[in-house]
Every structure is written in structure tokens, then in C-alpha cells.
Design a protein around this motif. Structure first.
Motif, PDB file in Angstrom:
ATOM      1  N   ASP A 430       0.844  -1.180   0.000  1.00 55.67           N
ATOM      2  CA  ASP A 430       0.000   0.000   0.000  1.00 55.67           C
ATOM      3  C   ASP A 430       0.894   1.251   0.000  1.00 55.67           C
ATOM      4  N   ASP A 431       0.788   2.127   1.010  1.00 57.03           N
ATOM      5  CA  ASP A 431       1.579   3.348   1.009  1.00 57.03           C
ATOM      6  C   ASP A 431       2.822   3.222   1.888  1.00 57.03           C
ATOM      7  N   ARG A 432       3.322   2.016   2.042  1.00 56.28           N
ATOM      8  CA  ARG A 432       4.538   1.776   2.821  1.00 56.28           C
ATOM      9  C   ARG A 432       5.540   1.018   1.949  1.00 56.28           C
ATOM     10  N   VAL A 433       6.835   1.243   2.205  1.00 51.98           N
ATOM     11  CA  VAL A 433       7.872   0.535   1.472  1.00 51.98           C
ATOM     12  C   VAL A 433       8.871  -0.044   2.467  1.00 51.98           C
ATOM     13  N   PHE A 434       9.343  -1.273   2.188  1.00 53.43           N
ATOM     14  CA  PHE A 434      10.200  -2.010   3.112  1.00 53.43           C
ATOM     15  C   PHE A 434      11.484  -2.435   2.400  1.00 53.43           C
ATOM     16  N   VAL A 435      12.568  -2.506   3.157  1.00 59.63           N
ATOM     17  CA  VAL A 435      13.844  -2.969   2.631  1.00 59.63           C
ATOM     18  C   VAL A 435      14.277  -4.192   3.422  1.00 59.63           C
ATOM     19  N   ALA A 436      14.884  -5.150   2.724  1.00 61.02           N
ATOM     20  CA  ALA A 436      15.350  -6.379   3.367  1.00 61.02           C
ATOM     21  C   ALA A 436      16.528  -6.929   2.582  1.00 61.02           C
ATOM     22  N   SER A 437      17.231  -7.883   3.195  1.00 60.35           N
ATOM     23  CA  SER A 437      18.323  -8.567   2.526  1.00 60.35           C
ATOM     24  C   SER A 437      18.656  -9.825   3.306  1.00 60.35           C
ATOM     25  N   HIS A 438      19.550 -10.626   2.771  1.00 57.90           N
ATOM     26  CA  HIS A 438      19.957 -11.854   3.452  1.00 57.90           C
ATOM     27  C   HIS A 438      20.548 -11.519   4.823  1.00 57.90           C
ATOM     28  N   GLY A 439      20.005 -12.112   5.875  1.00 60.70           N
ATOM     29  CA  GLY A 439      20.506 -11.885   7.217  1.00 60.70           C
ATOM     30  C   GLY A 439      20.093 -10.579   7.830  1.00 60.70           C
ATOM     31  N   MET A 440      19.145  -9.884   7.207  1.00 57.17           N
ATOM     32  CA  MET A 440      18.740  -8.569   7.695  1.00 57.17           C
ATOM     33  C   MET A 440      17.233  -8.554   7.916  1.00 57.17           C
ATOM     34  N   VAL A 441      16.809  -8.044   9.044  1.00 60.82           N
ATOM     35  CA  VAL A 441      15.387  -7.938   9.355  1.00 60.82           C
ATOM     36  C   VAL A 441      14.749  -6.889   8.449  1.00 60.82           C
ATOM     37  N   GLU A 442      13.600  -7.238   7.870  1.00 56.98           N
ATOM     38  CA  GLU A 442      12.915  -6.296   6.996  1.00 56.98           C
ATOM     39  C   GLU A 442      12.539  -5.029   7.776  1.00 56.98           C
ATOM     40  N   THR A 443      12.811  -3.873   7.168  1.00 50.24           N
ATOM     41  CA  THR A 443      12.640  -2.590   7.846  1.00 50.24           C
ATOM     42  C   THR A 443      11.839  -1.640   6.967  1.00 50.24           C
ATOM     43  N   GLU A 444      10.896  -0.933   7.579  1.00 52.29           N
ATOM     44  CA  GLU A 444      10.121   0.057   6.836  1.00 52.29           C
ATOM     45  C   GLU A 444      10.926   1.344   6.692  1.00 52.29           C
ATOM     46  N   LEU A 445      10.936   1.901   5.492  1.00 50.05           N
ATOM     47  CA  LEU A 445      11.565   3.188   5.257  1.00 50.05           C
ATOM     48  C   LEU A 445      10.565   4.304   5.548  1.00 50.05           C
ATOM     49  N   GLN A 446      11.055   5.372   6.162  1.00 47.26           N
ATOM     50  CA  GLN A 446      10.187   6.492   6.549  1.00 47.26           C
ATOM     51  C   GLN A 446      10.433   7.677   5.620  1.00 47.26           C
ATOM     52  N   PRO A 447       9.375   8.218   4.977  1.00 46.39           N
ATOM     53  CA  PRO A 447       9.558   9.375   4.096  1.00 46.39           C
ATOM     54  C   PRO A 447      10.181  10.558   4.837  1.00 46.39           C
ATOM     55  N   MET A 448      11.086  11.227   4.170  1.00 46.70           N
ATOM     56  CA  MET A 448      11.689  12.441   4.714  1.00 46.70           C
ATOM     57  C   MET A 448      10.889  13.659   4.228  1.00 46.70           C
ATOM     58  N   ASP A 449      11.535  14.811   4.118  1.00 43.55           N
ATOM     59  CA  ASP A 449      10.815  16.040   3.827  1.00 43.55           C
ATOM     60  C   ASP A 449      10.755  16.380   2.349  1.00 43.55           C
ATOM     61  N   LYS A 450      11.276  15.517   1.470  1.00 50.09           N
ATOM     62  CA  LYS A 450      11.158  15.765   0.036  1.00 50.09           C
ATOM     63  C   LYS A 450      11.106  14.442  -0.709  1.00 50.09           C
ATOM     64  N   PRO A 451      10.545  14.453  -1.914  1.00 53.41           N
ATOM     65  CA  PRO A 451      10.359  13.200  -2.658  1.00 53.41           C
ATOM     66  C   PRO A 451      11.652  12.418  -2.841  1.00 53.41           C
ATOM     67  N   ASP A 452      11.501  11.078  -2.816  1.00 54.10           N
ATOM     68  CA  ASP A 452      12.592  10.135  -3.069  1.00 54.10           C
ATOM     69  C   ASP A 452      13.626  10.076  -1.944  1.00 54.10           C
ATOM     70  N   HIS A 453      13.354  10.690  -0.804  1.00 52.52           N
ATOM     71  CA  HIS A 453      14.263  10.657   0.339  1.00 52.52           C
ATOM     72  C   HIS A 453      13.574   9.964   1.520  1.00 52.52           C
ATOM     73  N   PHE A 454      14.284   9.012   2.134  1.00 53.93           N
ATOM     74  CA  PHE A 454      13.726   8.234   3.228  1.00 53.93           C
ATOM     75  C   PHE A 454      14.765   8.070   4.335  1.00 53.93           C
ATOM     76  N   SER A 455      14.252   7.802   5.540  1.00 54.82           N
ATOM     77  CA  SER A 455      15.096   7.409   6.672  1.00 54.82           C
ATOM     78  C   SER A 455      14.496   6.148   7.271  1.00 54.82           C
ATOM     79  N   GLY A 456      15.079   5.693   8.396  1.00 48.60           N
ATOM     80  CA  GLY A 456      14.520   4.534   9.083  1.00 48.60           C
ATOM     81  C   GLY A 456      15.268   3.249   8.821  1.00 48.60           C
ATOM     82  N   PHE A 457      16.306   3.287   7.994  1.00 42.01           N
ATOM     83  CA  PHE A 457      17.117   2.116   7.681  1.00 42.01           C
ATOM     84  C   PHE A 457      18.389   2.178   8.512  1.00 42.01           C
ATOM     85  N   ASP A 458      18.287   1.683   9.754  1.00 43.08           N
ATOM     86  CA  ASP A 458      19.422   1.705  10.674  1.00 43.08           C
ATOM     87  C   ASP A 458      19.960   3.135  10.762  1.00 43.08           C
ATOM     88  N   ILE A 459      21.244   3.362  10.466  1.00 40.96           N
ATOM     89  CA  ILE A 459      21.840   4.695  10.579  1.00 40.96           C
ATOM     90  C   ILE A 459      21.842   5.436   9.239  1.00 40.96           C
TER      91      ILE A 459
END
Length: 490
Positions: A430-459
């Protein structure tokens, strides 16, 4: 009881080992590191030992280059360490022309000590430093996986329970941590204060050789601008001059008050507020010796009552410029309340007019001034009214970009690292996007203050690249210790 002091906290011991080798003519502080460790990639030919000591090498932090493996927790061989650096194949800036905290720097210094001395870092320091000082219970690089009588493991709160912090790992910086106890810290404090040992002189020589910008702390934060070098911070804390021996996490195991015999040694678990515990205790005992604070440079009018509509003007989420600190401002029971992200709400604010509000933090008064900025936003400045000093970085209100479900579909797919050995998988729900990889817990990315920019992926901050047709073709990861880690969409 012995206790673990983590990696960045223990770097003063590595720096001392390097200084002793230089004093004895085994190395030169201005030697290129490749003179002693030829496996260092050629692009770092201009990096010297001194650059590594002061985090001015420009070398990327190898732990941050691999967000999937989370090298802070997994095993990393020295062969892999050099392979990661070679594949990255670039410096963040010319050596000596910038400052960036990097575990790579001290991994190389540990190797330098081992190759120059012919033994482990512990063996060298035990013979040259620990044994002469009587620090029999202190070990460099002690294995935290070994449970033995009299040793307290290092824990942090997690949910309704606790988890072990930083389990011991086999890696190029795994041998830097320190296991010690309170008795040995008392001996260490005495040795630092005793000029006859020569330790203070060695540290002062290293600090004197620091570049002009080395006053910023390991992450570049201005709050520690009064002096960082290899885990030693010199600053004034609420009117009290102090020297802290600590790392980037804020955990400090020793605080000294210069020109006095007062020191505070602390061994503890991770908990909110630990970064000020030693300094607060030192200030408590030194309070009677502190000069009276000067007359306040800023004054406020008497308390007033403001309308609900005015309070609503200040509500929102605020961030520092580097987004390292977040605070939420809301209205509760007819007053503004500020809540640091991940912490407890501060006492309700008292309004004084013209956007000025005060609240209490422990036993001092904090002034928060809200002012509209040039972009029709809102900014907050902070002032410690009790001690008449700045209370730290200002905050800027920001409004996150709100993409819809269709926009989120643009980011789905597989992304392969251009210069790192990692693959990321992104999916939309839906309106959420998640990132994952081998050995990594799937994490939701959080929209920042402008298009195409996200936070929430560890550091990391995530920025998606588009081609001229507007199609997403890559993503870039930025962190404080490396910039522009590019992954191409497949």
C-alpha cells in the motif's frame, strides 16, 4: 567486579600504544600507513598515522559500508576488511582536509601496534603500561563470550527485558575493547594525573598535533567542540571544566575535574541519561567550588496565558540540522510539551510571550524560543538560563513527504551494490515501502521532507535516483561515516 568498556571508549589505550612506539623510534606519526601495512589500498597512499589518530584520513568506516552484514555484530576477517576497502576504492576527502569518525582508522592502528611490536595489542600494553601501573585486572580485547566469576556482562534495556550489548566479535577492531574494574580505573586515574608516568605528556603531545578542526567530536557534533581526540573530551559542563574519557555513544568511564583531585569513575549498563551521569556527579561534588553564574544574558517576561490557536502554531516534529536529534512538540492540558524522541516528556512549558517558553530539565531552566524562519517554517533555539550558556543545537520543524501507494511502487525491486558486496530487496505494501536482505530484518523506510528521500534504515538515509524518463534506477545510502554508497536497480 570486572566490566566491559566498548571499542570507541577504549581508543585512548590504542593512541597511547602508538605514541609509545613513536617515542621509542619504532614508527613515526607522520609515516604513511602503507609503509607499515602495505595491504592498505593505494588510493590511501597519503594517509599517515597521525591522520588515523585524529579521524582525518578520509577512509570510509568499513563497518558502515556493509549495511546488510551489520559488522558490529558479525565476524569480519582482516582479509575481508582489506577487500571491502579495496572495492570501495575512494576517500571521503583528501587526508587532513576533513574529519570523519571511522572504525577503519583504529583498526589500522591496532594492526600497526601489532606489527611494530611483534605481539598483540594487549601484550604490548600489558608490558609497557598496565603491569607497571599495577592494573592486573585490565585486559585489552578480552573475549566477552567467555563468562567467568567476577565479570559483569554489559546489558541494555530492550522491550520488557534486557539484551547483551555489543557481543564480542572477531574483527579488525574486536581487540580494542577493554575489560577492567573499579580498582584498576582508580589506578588509571592516578597514572593520568601523575606527571612522573609520562602518560599525560604523551596525550598532550598527540592533542597538540591535532588539526584545527579536531575540536569537533567523533561524529562532528558541535556540542563537544571544546576538544575531542581519541576518546578524550575536554569541555565545560554547566560551568564545570571537565575531562571525559568516553566514546561516541556517550558512555564515559572516567570524568576528571582539572586543577582538583576530583574524579568520577563509572561502570554501568546502557540506559537513558548515562552520558551525563559522571559529569553530573562531578558537578554535584564540585558545586561549592564553582563561581557564581553570571547575570543571565537572556531574560523573559512574567508567565502569561496564551490562546490555543497560538499554541497550535508551534506544534510539530522538530529535528536538528543533521537529523540526529528529534523532538515532538504537542499541546497537553492547555500547555506545550516537548518530548525528545525515545525519551520522556519534559515538564509542561510556561509561556512568556513572543514565542518564548521555559521548562525544567533536572535542576536547571531551559528557554525555548520559537521563531518563524525564511521558509515559512518554525525554528527553535535553546538556552540554559541557569548557567547562562547555549543548551545545544537548534531545531527546525519539518513536514514529511507523504507518497501514495502508486508512488511507493516506483521503488520496488532488487538493488545491487556498485562498490560493496551487498544486495537489497525493496517491496511496497500500500503506502509503505520495506527494505530487506539476506541476514537482515525487513525494515520500513520512513519518508523524509522531500520526494525520493527516506530514513529509518538503521543509521542510513536513503535517496533514490531517477533517469531522464523519471524511472528509479538506483538508490544511495548516506551515513555520518560514509556518503554515496550506490546500489543499481536490476
Amino acid at each position: 567486579t570486572s566490566h566491559w568498556i566498548p571499542y570507541s571508549e577504549a581508543r585512548v589505550f590504542v593512541a597511547l600504544a602508538v605514541a609509545m612506539l613513536a617515542r621509542d623510534g619504532k614508527i613515526g606519526l607522520d609515516d604513511p600507513i602503507r609503509k607499515h601495512i602495505p595491504q592498505v589500498p593505494a588510493y590511501a597512499s597519503a594517509v599517515t598515522v597521525r591522520h588515523l589518530l585524529h579521524h582525518t584520513s578520509g577512509l570510509a568506516d568499513y563497518l558502515v559500508l556493509d549495511p546488510v552484514g551489520d559488522s558490529m555484530w558479525t565476524r569480519v576477517s582482516k582479509d575481508e576488511f582489506f577487500r571491502v576497502l579495496s572495492r570501495w576504492n575512494k576517500l571521503g576527502f583528501a587526508p587532513g582536509q576533513g574529519k570523519m569518525y571511522s572504525n577503519t582508522d583504529y583498526a589500522l592502528l591496532e594492526m600497526l601496534v601489532e606489527r611494530s611490536s611483534g605481539g598483540s595489542l594487549h601484550d604490548y600494553l600489558h608490558a609497557k603500561l598496565l603491569k607497571p601501573l599495577g592494573m592486573a585486572d585490565t585486559r585489552i580485547g578480552a573475549n566477552q563470550a567467555t563468562i567467568h566469576p567476577g565479570h559483569a556482562l554489559f546489558y541494555f534495556p530492550e522491550g520488557n527485558g534486557y539484551s547483551r550489548a555489543f557481543p564480542y566479535r572477531t574483527s579488525p577492531v574486536g581487540g580494542i575493547s577493554v575489560t577492567t574494574n573499579l580498582d584498576d580505573l582508580i589506578r588509571w586515574d592516578a597514572a593520568l594525573r601523575d606527571r612522573a608516568t609520562g602518560i599525560a605528556s604523551l596525550l598532550q603531545q598527540l592533542e597538540a598535533g591535532a588539526p584545527p578542526d579536531a575540536g569537533a567530536d567523533a561524529e562532528g557534533r558541535p556540542s563537544d567542540a571544546e576538544g575531542y581526540s581519541f576518546g578524550v573530551f575536554r569541555r565545560t559542563y554547566r560551568g564545570l571544566p571537565i575531562v571525559e574519557y568516553r566514546g561516541i555513544s556517550g558512555y564515559h568511564y572516567l570524568v576528571q575535574v582539572p586543577e582538583t583531585q576530583l574524579s568520577v569513575a563509572t561502570l554501568c549498563n546502557v540506559y537513558p541519561g548515562m552520558e551525563s551521569f559522571g559529569a553530573d556527579v562531578a558537578r554535584l561534588y564540585a558545586a561549592s567550588t564553582l563561581p557564581a553564574p553570571p547575570a543571565p544574558a537572556r531574560t523573559v517576561g512574567p508567565p502569561i496565558k496564551v490562546s490555543a490557536s497560538e499554541l497550535a502554531r508551534y506544534v510539530g516534529e522538530y529535528r536538528t540540522s543533521n537529523a540526529r536529534r528529534l523532538v515532538d512538540v504537542a499541546v497537553a492540558n492547555g500547555a506545550l510539551v516537548a518530548t525528545p524522541r525515545g525519551g520522556k516528556p519534559l515538564p509542561s512549558m510556561v509561556a512568556h510571550g513572543n514565542g518564548q517558553f521555559t521548562t525544567k530539565v533536572n535542576d536547571w531552566t531551559l528557554l525555548l524560543e520559537f521563531k518563524p524562519d525564511e521558509n515559512n517554517g518554525m525554528a527553535i533555539s535553546q538556552w540554559d538560563m541557569t548557567n547562562n550558556v547555549s543548551a545545544g543545537d537548534g531545531f527546525q520543524r519539518w513536514t514529511p513527504w507523504k507518497p501514495d501507494a502508486n508512488a511507493m511502487q516506483d521503488y520496488t525491486g532488487t538493488y545491487v551494490g556498485d562498490d560493496v558486496e551487498a544486495v537489497l530487496h525493496l517491496r511496497a505494501d500500500d503506502d509503505r515501502v520495506f527494505v530487506a536482505s539476506h541476514g537482515m530484518v525487513e525494515t520500513e523506510l520512513q519518508p523524509m521532507d522531500k520526494p525520493d528521500h527516506f530514513s529509518g534504515f538503521d543509521i542510513y538515509a536513503v535517496h533514490f535516483e531517477r533517469d531522464t524518463a523519471g524511472q528509479v534506477v538506483a538508490l544511495l545510502l548516506d551515513a555520518t561515516r560514509v556518503k554515496g554508497v550506490r546500489y543499481t536497480r536490476r
